[in-house]
Design an enzyme around this catalytic site. Sequence first.
Site, PDB file in Angstrom:
ATOM      1  N   LYS A 148       0.833  -1.215   0.000  1.00  0.00           N
ATOM      2  CA  LYS A 148       0.000   0.000   0.000  1.00  0.00           C
ATOM      3  C   LYS A 148       0.861   1.255   0.000  1.00  0.00           C
ATOM      4  O   LYS A 148       0.477   2.260  -0.573  1.00  0.00           O
ATOM      5  CB  LYS A 148      -0.966   0.004   1.186  1.00  0.00           C
ATOM      6  CG  LYS A 148      -1.989  -1.124   1.112  1.00  0.00           C
ATOM      7  CD  LYS A 148      -3.425  -0.675   1.057  1.00  0.00           C
ATOM      8  CE  LYS A 148      -4.274  -1.774   0.454  1.00  0.00           C
ATOM      9  NZ  LYS A 148      -5.634  -1.871   0.850  1.00  0.00           N
ATOM     10  N   LYS A 175      -3.660 -10.667  -7.146  1.00  0.00           N
ATOM     11  CA  LYS A 175      -4.993 -10.963  -6.594  1.00  0.00           C
ATOM     12  C   LYS A 175      -6.049  -9.992  -7.141  1.00  0.00           C
ATOM     13  O   LYS A 175      -5.730  -8.846  -7.469  1.00  0.00           O
ATOM     14  CB  LYS A 175      -4.960 -10.981  -5.067  1.00  0.00           C
ATOM     15  CG  LYS A 175      -5.128  -9.643  -4.405  1.00  0.00           C
ATOM     16  CD  LYS A 175      -5.492  -9.755  -2.922  1.00  0.00           C
ATOM     17  CE  LYS A 175      -5.786  -8.359  -2.419  1.00  0.00           C
ATOM     18  NZ  LYS A 175      -6.526  -8.217  -1.225  1.00  0.00           N
ATOM     19  N   LYS A 183     -10.361  -4.690  -5.317  1.00  0.00           N
ATOM     20  CA  LYS A 183     -11.360  -3.692  -5.667  1.00  0.00           C
ATOM     21  C   LYS A 183     -10.721  -2.381  -6.085  1.00  0.00           C
ATOM     22  O   LYS A 183     -11.351  -1.548  -6.696  1.00  0.00           O
ATOM     23  CB  LYS A 183     -12.389  -3.484  -4.562  1.00  0.00           C
ATOM     24  CG  LYS A 183     -11.890  -3.277  -3.169  1.00  0.00           C
ATOM     25  CD  LYS A 183     -13.125  -3.075  -2.270  1.00  0.00           C
ATOM     26  CE  LYS A 183     -13.058  -3.787  -0.954  1.00  0.00           C
ATOM     27  NZ  LYS A 183     -12.019  -3.351  -0.052  1.00  0.00           N
TER      28      LYS A 183
HETATM   29  P1  ATP Z   1      -8.207  -3.496  -1.654  1.00  0.00           P
HETATM   30  O1  ATP Z   1      -8.324  -4.153  -2.979  1.00  0.00           O
HETATM   31  O2  ATP Z   1      -8.857  -2.153  -1.599  1.00  0.00           O
HETATM   32  O3  ATP Z   1      -6.855  -3.571  -1.042  1.00  0.00           O
HETATM   33  P2  ATP Z   1      -9.296  -5.830  -0.503  1.00  0.00           P
HETATM   34  O4  ATP Z   1     -10.481  -6.220  -1.323  1.00  0.00           O
HETATM   35  O5  ATP Z   1      -8.053  -6.572  -0.639  1.00  0.00           O
HETATM   36  O6  ATP Z   1      -9.105  -4.295  -0.672  1.00  0.00           O
HETATM   37  P3  ATP Z   1     -10.754  -5.937   2.054  1.00  0.00           P
HETATM   38  O7  ATP Z   1     -12.002  -5.295   1.673  1.00  0.00           O
HETATM   39  O8  ATP Z   1     -10.236  -5.411   3.295  1.00  0.00           O
HETATM   40  O9  ATP Z   1      -9.545  -5.835   1.056  1.00  0.00           O
HETATM   41  O10 ATP Z   1     -10.960  -7.501   2.121  1.00  0.00           O
HETATM   42  C1  ATP Z   1     -12.059  -8.085   2.718  1.00  0.00           C
HETATM   43  C2  ATP Z   1     -11.908  -9.588   2.751  1.00  0.00           C
HETATM   44  O11 ATP Z   1     -11.850 -10.133   1.428  1.00  0.00           O
HETATM   45  C3  ATP Z   1     -10.641 -10.064   3.444  1.00  0.00           C
HETATM   46  O12 ATP Z   1     -10.961 -11.201   4.248  1.00  0.00           O
HETATM   47  C4  ATP Z   1      -9.736 -10.466   2.322  1.00  0.00           C
HETATM   48  O13 ATP Z   1      -8.826 -11.474   2.705  1.00  0.00           O
HETATM   49  C5  ATP Z   1     -10.719 -10.988   1.292  1.00  0.00           C
HETATM   50  N1  ATP Z   1     -10.190 -10.858  -0.067  1.00  0.00           N
HETATM   51  C6  ATP Z   1      -9.818  -9.719  -0.692  1.00  0.00           C
HETATM   52  N2  ATP Z   1      -9.419  -9.964  -1.955  1.00  0.00           N
HETATM   53  C7  ATP Z   1      -9.533 -11.313  -2.138  1.00  0.00           C
HETATM   54  C8  ATP Z   1      -9.280 -12.195  -3.241  1.00  0.00           C
HETATM   55  N3  ATP Z   1      -8.831 -11.731  -4.406  1.00  0.00           N
HETATM   56  N4  ATP Z   1      -9.516 -13.498  -3.080  1.00  0.00           N
HETATM   57  C9  ATP Z   1      -9.999 -13.985  -1.900  1.00  0.00           C
HETATM   58  N5  ATP Z   1     -10.261 -13.213  -0.828  1.00  0.00           N
HETATM   59  C10 ATP Z   1     -10.042 -11.891  -0.924  1.00  0.00           C
END
Ligand code: ATP
Length: 334
Positions: free
Chosen positions: A115, A197, A200
């Site tokens: 980040k 990964k 969002k």
């Molecule tokens: P950003 O993309 O803004 O960094 P994020 O989607 O990674 O955000 P969070 O909204 O905090 O982060 O994640 C919420 C949950 O979703 C967490 O438990 C995270 O581990 C899970 N998660 C996020 N991305 C993935 C993915 N690509 N595959 C599986 N689980 C995910």
Amino acid sequence: MIDNKKVLFSGMQATGTITLGNYLGALKNWVTLSDEYECFYSVVDLHSITVRQDPAELRKRARNLLTLYIAAGLDPKKNCIYYQSHVSGHAELGWILDCFTYMGELNRMTQFKDKSAKHADNINAGLYTYPVLMAADILLFQADVVPVGKDQLQHLEITRDIAERFNNIYGDVFTIPEPYLGKAGAKIMSLQDPTKKMSKSDENANASIFLLDDTDTIIRKFKRAVTDSEACIRYCDEQPGIHNLIDIYSACTSKTPEEIVAEFEGKGYGDFKLAVGETVANTLKPVQDRFYELQSEKAYIDGIIKENAEKANYYATKTLRKVQKKVGFPERIR
Ligand code: ATP
Ligand code: LTN
């Protein structure tokens, strides 16, 4: 334990529209686990401001996220669904735990490194101590289990270390939490770069399926998904694009990768991508329909927000008072 049930805590940031990765890696498992545990599901808006946010937009996204929790199948009468910012104990315990966390530990956090590379103009102290606030979220509710995607395991590890350190000094104050990883979907990859990964915050909208994407958009994104050059459907590391699509299909249908490979034997990528797209669209449709219904039920959602914030505050305060006493803060005079 609350009423003889083990406690579960998890949360998501309201930083964007949630993706299929968030849904399959986290939200879907939350629903499965919700009968077995006493659950706290937070919209972690304190975490969101570690990255600069537009206030009106943040408020709207947080409301949508909370509504999506319910639309995905979490019963708000049984599960405590609330905004982190409505429970001041998160920040208060966060501060105390800051004083039990070493900079050396925080320096190792990969999310901080990622980040800060992404937001080089705003490497703030909150971004750095983010994992301590996350530890506070979990420990505040004495959670036994924390369902997360794979990317959060390092944060769970530091949470356990902080809790053990605190317990070693003050006695058994905190429950030591275990992570829970779903069988399929723990790491959904980007549709445009299957080595990254699905996220969002990806600038390329074709890389992610958003929970509120309509059927046509979903199918189009899967058709364009980057796959490999072998033109046959195998589940192996050399074909990361197909591997990812199989994981997605598996998480939506509960079929094993072997069953999926057998199902598509002799078929091409085109057929497979369409099947995955249609399955994902069908999986998300009921969640979307319920979301739009709930959006118009303002009073109902407001009631839930109020009731659940009270419930969360009750349990949070219980832990916080215990911790404050342990570290030597003066008793409150009533
Ligand atoms: P950003 O993309 O803004 O960094 P994020 O989607 O990674 O955000 P969070 O909204 O905090 O982060 O994640 C919420 C949950 O979703 C967490 O438990 C995270 O581990 C899970 N998660 C996020 N991305 C993935 C993915 N690509 N595959 C599986 N689980 C995910
Ligand atoms: N850090 C998580 C979101 C999060 C969380 C938590 C998850 C904040 N607090 C407590 C589980 C438990 C993320 O970025 N995915």
